[in-house]
Write an enzyme that holds these catalytic residues in place. Structure first.
Site, PDB file in Angstrom:
ATOM      1  N   ASP A 158       2.134  -4.752   3.540  1.00 27.48           N
ATOM      2  CA  ASP A 158       3.443  -4.272   2.931  1.00 27.48           C
ATOM      3  C   ASP A 158       2.964  -2.900   4.576  1.00 27.48           C
ATOM      4  O   ASP A 158       2.624  -2.854   6.328  1.00 27.48           O
ATOM      5  CB  ASP A 158       4.632  -4.048   2.377  1.00 27.48           C
ATOM      6  CG  ASP A 158       5.621  -3.441   3.165  1.00 27.48           C
ATOM      7  OD1 ASP A 158       6.430  -4.361   4.083  1.00 27.48           O
ATOM      8  OD2 ASP A 158       6.092  -2.478   2.872  1.00 27.48           O
ATOM      9  N   ASP A 185      -1.171  -9.046  -3.816  1.00 31.05           N
ATOM     10  CA  ASP A 185       0.680  -9.512  -3.623  1.00 31.05           C
ATOM     11  C   ASP A 185       0.668  -9.821  -2.104  1.00 31.05           C
ATOM     12  O   ASP A 185       0.637 -10.940  -1.494  1.00 31.05           O
ATOM     13  CB  ASP A 185       0.932  -9.868  -5.075  1.00 31.05           C
ATOM     14  CG  ASP A 185       1.647  -8.231  -4.569  1.00 31.05           C
ATOM     15  OD1 ASP A 185       0.908  -7.064  -3.849  1.00 31.05           O
ATOM     16  OD2 ASP A 185       2.481  -7.439  -5.670  1.00 31.05           O
ATOM     17  N   LYS A 207       2.854  -9.330   5.387  1.00 29.65           N
ATOM     18  CA  LYS A 207       4.285  -8.475   6.473  1.00 29.65           C
ATOM     19  C   LYS A 207       4.074  -7.567   7.341  1.00 29.65           C
ATOM     20  O   LYS A 207       3.482  -6.299   7.664  1.00 29.65           O
ATOM     21  CB  LYS A 207       5.334  -7.193   6.025  1.00 29.65           C
ATOM     22  CG  LYS A 207       6.220  -7.646   4.919  1.00 29.65           C
ATOM     23  CD  LYS A 207       7.068  -7.203   4.134  1.00 29.65           C
ATOM     24  CE  LYS A 207       7.947  -7.663   3.094  1.00 29.65           C
ATOM     25  NZ  LYS A 207       8.475  -6.400   2.231  1.00 29.65           N
ATOM     26  N   ASP A 244       7.360  -8.910  -7.565  1.00 33.82           N
ATOM     27  CA  ASP A 244       9.342  -8.760  -8.308  1.00 33.82           C
ATOM     28  C   ASP A 244      10.198  -7.183  -7.618  1.00 33.82           C
ATOM     29  O   ASP A 244       9.700  -7.118  -6.044  1.00 33.82           O
ATOM     30  CB  ASP A 244       8.246  -7.464 -10.035  1.00 33.82           C
ATOM     31  CG  ASP A 244       8.163  -5.959  -8.976  1.00 33.82           C
ATOM     32  OD1 ASP A 244       7.327  -5.237  -8.575  1.00 33.82           O
ATOM     33  OD2 ASP A 244       8.224  -5.291  -9.655  1.00 33.82           O
ATOM     34  N   PHE A 263      12.789  -8.684   2.014  1.00 31.15           N
ATOM     35  CA  PHE A 263      12.152  -8.296   0.821  1.00 31.15           C
ATOM     36  C   PHE A 263      12.193  -9.819   0.200  1.00 31.15           C
ATOM     37  O   PHE A 263      12.458 -10.707  -0.788  1.00 31.15           O
ATOM     38  CB  PHE A 263      12.950  -7.512   0.009  1.00 31.15           C
ATOM     39  CG  PHE A 263      12.232  -6.634  -1.213  1.00 31.15           C
ATOM     40  CD1 PHE A 263      11.727  -5.493  -1.065  1.00 31.15           C
ATOM     41  CD2 PHE A 263      12.289  -7.405  -2.343  1.00 31.15           C
ATOM     42  CE1 PHE A 263      10.973  -5.066  -1.891  1.00 31.15           C
ATOM     43  CE2 PHE A 263      11.751  -7.086  -3.461  1.00 31.15           C
ATOM     44  CZ  PHE A 263      10.718  -5.702  -3.131  1.00 31.15           C
ATOM     45  N   VAL A 264      10.494 -10.101  -0.348  1.00 29.14           N
ATOM     46  CA  VAL A 264       9.810 -11.373  -1.598  1.00 29.14           C
ATOM     47  C   VAL A 264       9.724 -11.028  -2.795  1.00 29.14           C
ATOM     48  O   VAL A 264       9.656 -10.707  -3.315  1.00 29.14           O
ATOM     49  CB  VAL A 264       9.246 -11.718  -0.551  1.00 29.14           C
ATOM     50  CG1 VAL A 264       9.758 -12.396   0.898  1.00 29.14           C
ATOM     51  CG2 VAL A 264       8.216 -11.087  -0.303  1.00 29.14           C
ATOM     52  N   LYS A 324       0.486  -5.432 -11.505  1.00 34.73           N
ATOM     53  CA  LYS A 324       1.206  -6.770 -11.447  1.00 34.73           C
ATOM     54  C   LYS A 324       0.940  -7.985 -10.940  1.00 34.73           C
ATOM     55  O   LYS A 324       0.882  -9.175 -11.748  1.00 34.73           O
ATOM     56  CB  LYS A 324       2.049  -6.906 -12.628  1.00 34.73           C
ATOM     57  CG  LYS A 324       2.474  -6.096 -13.631  1.00 34.73           C
ATOM     58  CD  LYS A 324       3.646  -5.535 -14.126  1.00 34.73           C
ATOM     59  CE  LYS A 324       3.409  -4.017 -15.504  1.00 34.73           C
ATOM     60  NZ  LYS A 324       4.944  -4.154 -15.437  1.00 34.73           N
TER      61      LYS A 324
HETATM   62  P1  IMP Z   1       1.814  -1.056   0.798  1.00 33.16           P
HETATM   63  O1  IMP Z   1       1.021   0.119   0.110  1.00 33.16           O
HETATM   64  O2  IMP Z   1       3.345  -0.783   1.711  1.00 33.16           O
HETATM   65  O3  IMP Z   1       1.065  -2.359   1.620  1.00 33.16           O
HETATM   66  O4  IMP Z   1       3.013  -2.341  -0.230  1.00 33.16           O
HETATM   67  C1  IMP Z   1       2.326  -3.125  -0.891  1.00 33.16           C
HETATM   68  C2  IMP Z   1       3.010  -3.333  -2.575  1.00 33.16           C
HETATM   69  O5  IMP Z   1       3.856  -2.967  -2.241  1.00 33.16           O
HETATM   70  C3  IMP Z   1       2.978  -4.709  -2.908  1.00 33.16           C
HETATM   71  O6  IMP Z   1       2.036  -4.598  -4.088  1.00 33.16           O
HETATM   72  C4  IMP Z   1       4.363  -4.545  -3.441  1.00 33.16           C
HETATM   73  O7  IMP Z   1       3.942  -3.956  -4.628  1.00 33.16           O
HETATM   74  C5  IMP Z   1       5.005  -4.134  -2.589  1.00 33.16           C
HETATM   75  N1  IMP Z   1       5.726  -5.030  -2.173  1.00 33.16           N
HETATM   76  C6  IMP Z   1       6.036  -4.658  -0.930  1.00 33.16           C
HETATM   77  N2  IMP Z   1       6.607  -5.561   0.006  1.00 33.16           N
HETATM   78  C7  IMP Z   1       7.295  -6.131  -0.745  1.00 33.16           C
HETATM   79  C8  IMP Z   1       8.355  -7.238  -1.130  1.00 33.16           C
HETATM   80  O8  IMP Z   1       8.427  -7.577  -0.099  1.00 33.16           O
HETATM   81  N3  IMP Z   1       8.550  -7.809  -2.680  1.00 33.16           N
HETATM   82  C9  IMP Z   1       7.924  -7.172  -3.852  1.00 33.16           C
HETATM   83  N4  IMP Z   1       6.929  -6.010  -3.353  1.00 33.16           N
HETATM   84  C10 IMP Z   1       6.811  -5.896  -2.107  1.00 33.16           C
HETATM   85 MG    MG Z   2       2.404  -4.331  -6.065  1.00 30.65          MG
END
Ligand code: IMP
Ligand code: MG
Length: 174
Positions: free
Chosen positions: A100, A97, A128, A156, A149-150, A40
């Site tokens: 990470d 969004d 990030k 969310d 953490f944003v 979302k």
């Molecule tokens: P990745 O697969 O580790 O790149 O994670 C990406 C997903 O993790 C994003 O779509 C977010 O839902 C969640 N996420 C990662 N960091 C944050 C944060 O700082 N705040 C909120 N959601 C995050």
């Molecule tokens: Mg997400």
């Protein structure tokens, strides 16, 4: 309990979205686009971007499992809701969004490439880079953020704070 402080104010977020939309409008001049919103978290960013892109735009939505109610990536990714329509032959922009570890997008990218779009580009509101585990080819990025953490603008914490009109930092207190 946790509190939220402003990291990127609403005006800066909106100004940056204007710039990205202008760039996309130039890059895809004469074409039409399919924007894929990752539910979302990307909902707010996707709709704001879509309104500003001066090209014919279609929207589709996909939902993948990610963090649950934790702030640490589990590494497990599965499709909760797939796209409604084919992307075969289309110019596709996947909208996230925040990137990470990069696991979500790299998984999605491989899956979507198999569906034979004409092109596929990645666009993220936040990045990030210090947390990257898997490299992903990001074409459009709004802001680099530090390893905090944003929340807000779609992001969310345990489903809260998505509707904040700015990007905030979550601080945990006891
Ligand atoms: P990745 O697969 O580790 O790149 O994670 C990406 C997903 O993790 C994003 O779509 C977010 O839902 C969640 N996420 C990662 N960091 C944050 C944060 O700082 N705040 C909120 N959601 C995050
Ligand atoms: Mg997400």
């Amino acid at each position: 309990m946790e509190t939220v402080s402003v990291m990127i104010p609403e005006e800066r977020v909106n100004a940056r979205i204007n710039e990205i939309a202008e760039q996309i409008t130039k890059d895809f001049a004469g074409k039409s686009l399919k924007l894929i919103c990752i539910l979302k978290g990307s909902v707010f960013f996707t709709t704001e971007l879509a309104k500003r892109i001066k090209l014919p735009v279609k929207l589709d939505f996909i939902s993948v499992s990610s963090y649950g109610n934790e702030t640490v990536s589990s590494g497990r990714i599965k499709i909760i809701k797939d796209l409604d329509d084919s992307i075969c032959g289309e110019d596709v922009i996947v909208i996230e969004d925040i990137i990470d570890s990069g696991r979500t997008l790299s998984f999605l990218l491989e899956m979507l490439k198999n569906r034979k779009p004409a092109s596929i580009s990645l666009c993220t509101l936040l990045d990030k880079p210090s947390r990257r585990v898997v490299e992903v080819p990001v074409r459009y990025s709004g802001f680099e953020v530090p390893d905090e953490f944003v929340v807000g603008y779609g992001l969310d914490y345990a489903q809260n704070y998505r509707a904040l009109p700015y990007i905030g930092v979550l601080q945990f207190e006891d």
